[in-house]
Design an enzyme around this catalytic site. Sequence first.
Site, PDB file in Angstrom:
ATOM      1  N   GLU A  42       0.829  -1.218   0.000  1.00 13.10           N
ATOM      2  CA  GLU A  42       0.000   0.000   0.000  1.00 13.10           C
ATOM      3  C   GLU A  42       0.856   1.258   0.000  1.00 13.10           C
ATOM      4  O   GLU A  42       1.809   1.371   0.788  1.00 13.10           O
ATOM      5  CB  GLU A  42      -0.910  -0.032   1.233  1.00 13.10           C
ATOM      6  CG  GLU A  42      -2.329   0.337   0.966  1.00 13.10           C
ATOM      7  CD  GLU A  42      -3.042  -0.641   0.026  1.00 13.10           C
ATOM      8  OE1 GLU A  42      -3.094  -0.361  -1.187  1.00 13.10           O
ATOM      9  OE2 GLU A  42      -3.533  -1.664   0.505  1.00 13.10           O
ATOM     10  N   GLY A 146     -16.591   4.880  -3.634  1.00 17.06           N
ATOM     11  CA  GLY A 146     -16.118   5.377  -2.334  1.00 17.06           C
ATOM     12  C   GLY A 146     -15.740   4.285  -1.356  1.00 17.06           C
ATOM     13  O   GLY A 146     -15.462   4.563  -0.198  1.00 17.06           O
ATOM     14  N   ALA A 147     -15.697   3.033  -1.816  1.00 13.49           N
ATOM     15  CA  ALA A 147     -15.370   1.933  -0.915  1.00 13.49           C
ATOM     16  C   ALA A 147     -13.880   1.592  -0.959  1.00 13.49           C
ATOM     17  O   ALA A 147     -13.429   0.666  -0.305  1.00 13.49           O
ATOM     18  CB  ALA A 147     -16.197   0.700  -1.276  1.00 13.49           C
ATOM     19  N   SER A 151     -13.473   2.089  -8.023  1.00 11.83           N
ATOM     20  CA  SER A 151     -14.547   2.298  -8.997  1.00 11.83           C
ATOM     21  C   SER A 151     -14.073   3.241 -10.099  1.00 11.83           C
ATOM     22  O   SER A 151     -14.494   3.112 -11.252  1.00 11.83           O
ATOM     23  CB  SER A 151     -15.790   2.859  -8.295  1.00 11.83           C
ATOM     24  OG  SER A 151     -15.479   4.074  -7.653  1.00 11.83           O
ATOM     25  N   SER A 152     -13.181   4.168  -9.779  1.00 11.26           N
ATOM     26  CA  SER A 152     -12.710   5.102 -10.808  1.00 11.26           C
ATOM     27  C   SER A 152     -11.827   4.392 -11.830  1.00 11.26           C
ATOM     28  O   SER A 152     -11.972   4.622 -13.044  1.00 11.26           O
ATOM     29  CB  SER A 152     -11.989   6.291 -10.176  1.00 11.26           C
ATOM     30  OG  SER A 152     -10.917   5.862  -9.388  1.00 11.26           O
ATOM     31  N   ASP A 196      -4.085   0.815  -9.438  1.00  6.88           N
ATOM     32  CA  ASP A 196      -5.492   0.470  -9.664  1.00  6.88           C
ATOM     33  C   ASP A 196      -5.771   0.215 -11.141  1.00  6.88           C
ATOM     34  O   ASP A 196      -6.472  -0.735 -11.507  1.00  6.88           O
ATOM     35  CB  ASP A 196      -6.398   1.598  -9.162  1.00  6.88           C
ATOM     36  CG  ASP A 196      -6.124   1.955  -7.713  1.00  6.88           C
ATOM     37  OD1 ASP A 196      -5.502   1.141  -7.013  1.00  6.88           O
ATOM     38  OD2 ASP A 196      -6.531   3.056  -7.293  1.00  6.88           O
TER      39      ASP A 196
HETATM   40  C1  GLA Z   1      -5.182   4.493  -4.102  1.00  6.97           C
HETATM   41  C2  GLA Z   1      -4.398   4.936  -5.320  1.00  6.97           C
HETATM   42  C3  GLA Z   1      -3.334   3.915  -5.703  1.00  6.97           C
HETATM   43  C4  GLA Z   1      -2.484   3.530  -4.504  1.00  6.97           C
HETATM   44  C5  GLA Z   1      -3.363   3.200  -3.304  1.00  6.97           C
HETATM   45  C6  GLA Z   1      -2.556   2.965  -2.065  1.00  6.97           C
HETATM   46  O1  GLA Z   1      -5.933   3.358  -4.412  1.00  6.97           O
HETATM   47  O2  GLA Z   1      -5.268   5.123  -6.408  1.00  6.97           O
HETATM   48  O3  GLA Z   1      -2.533   4.423  -6.751  1.00  6.97           O
HETATM   49  O4  GLA Z   1      -1.543   4.532  -4.198  1.00  6.97           O
HETATM   50  O5  GLA Z   1      -4.297   4.224  -3.031  1.00  6.97           O
HETATM   51  O6  GLA Z   1      -1.792   1.817  -2.181  1.00  6.97           O
END
Ligand code: GLA
Length: 406
Positions: A42, A146-147, A151-152, A196
């Site tokens: 993360e 928002g979860a 979703s984006s 993501d």
């Molecule tokens: C969000 C961001 C990702 C990543 C995470 C944390 O989801 O869109 O790029 O930085 O937070 O790991």
Amino acid sequence: MTEQQTQQTAAQQDARALYETLAGHAPDGLWSAPGRVNLIGEHTDYNEGFVLPFAIPHRTVAAVGRRDDDRIRVASTFAPDAVEVGIDELESLFPTVRRAQGSGDAQQPAVPEWAAYPLGVAWALQQAGASASGVDIAIASDVAVGAGLSSSAAIEGAAASALNDIWGAGLDRVALARIGRRAENEAVGAPTGIMDQMASMLGEPDAAIFLDCRSLEALPVVVGAAPAGLAILVIDTQVQHAHSTGGYRERRASCERGAAIMGVPSLRDVSVADLGRAEELMDDVTFRRVRHIVTENQRVLDTVRVLREQGARGIGDLLVASHASMRDDFEISVPELDTAVEAALAAGAIGARMTGGGFGGAAIALIEQDSVDAVSDAVAAAFTERGFAAPHLFTVVPSAGAQRDA
Ligand code: GLA
């Protein structure tokens, strides 16, 4: 048919019906892309480190068809009105956001935020040399907004896949993930990394995507939860703190400061063995931000090794250590996420951690398949006891990435 397949079909039907209402005829095709959960890794993506996300069964569907003019119209089931712009207006829509990023001002895009995702994708594709022509785009989704389930990125992946095909741009999946991130960063104005979009584009059934965010090399790694008798439970806290974007931006700045102090281009270049020196060189807060990133990168590498050598049952302690690091060092957890993790572990989960950007959103728990109800009940009871709103609980399996559906 499983519940998830029924949901996916519902999103397809909704997108098609919305398109037909908008355009008055059938779409040229349907494209879809999934949300994601991150198994581990993360805030490492924008530090050029390692991540291990997987695509989930919940998808966003874009029904898309050509128009005979040079206009782009987008509609979605989550907003009452369609938004229409000329292709020649795309370039002028987003520079305010691009300038705002430099100045730190939080200026809003010139279109509603939901529309900035697909229109931002159209703009980024055009910037990448695609020969844009008029289209109608209708979007429906079963990825909770928002979860923290991206979703984006699912909207971006569905729109990018559709326009790549319709405009004959011929870009590969990694290039389309970059298009999605560019839309997110420069059209929407969210300073995210690329995890993501890569998870949504490259997802595979039964596998997490081990991604090197420096080279963008991606390797599927079998998770093997179901064969080991395990399930992955998502605990969506339904909480999103107002300062999440500011908090994310601030963490990113701390990481850049830490890398500068260490004299390296990014924290990817700092190893666990360098942490002693880092502690001497920086203030306590910056050091703890750095320690999270450096140890989290190592945990991703360890998780990949353990999955290969021992299977999913072996990764519980790594998940728990990751959560502790985000709670104590990176300070992006919230009481609801800590409660979700603690209650799941107390009810017998093998491992649990918050997933995604933090400041709300969802946690995941790796649990015995036959304990889904018991763990869910225990988490729900812990939320009630602390006076939190009821969480949304469901299981996920690693699923396919973006594709043309019809
Ligand atoms: C969000 C961001 C990702 C990543 C995470 C944390 O989801 O869109 O790029 O930085 O937070 O790991």
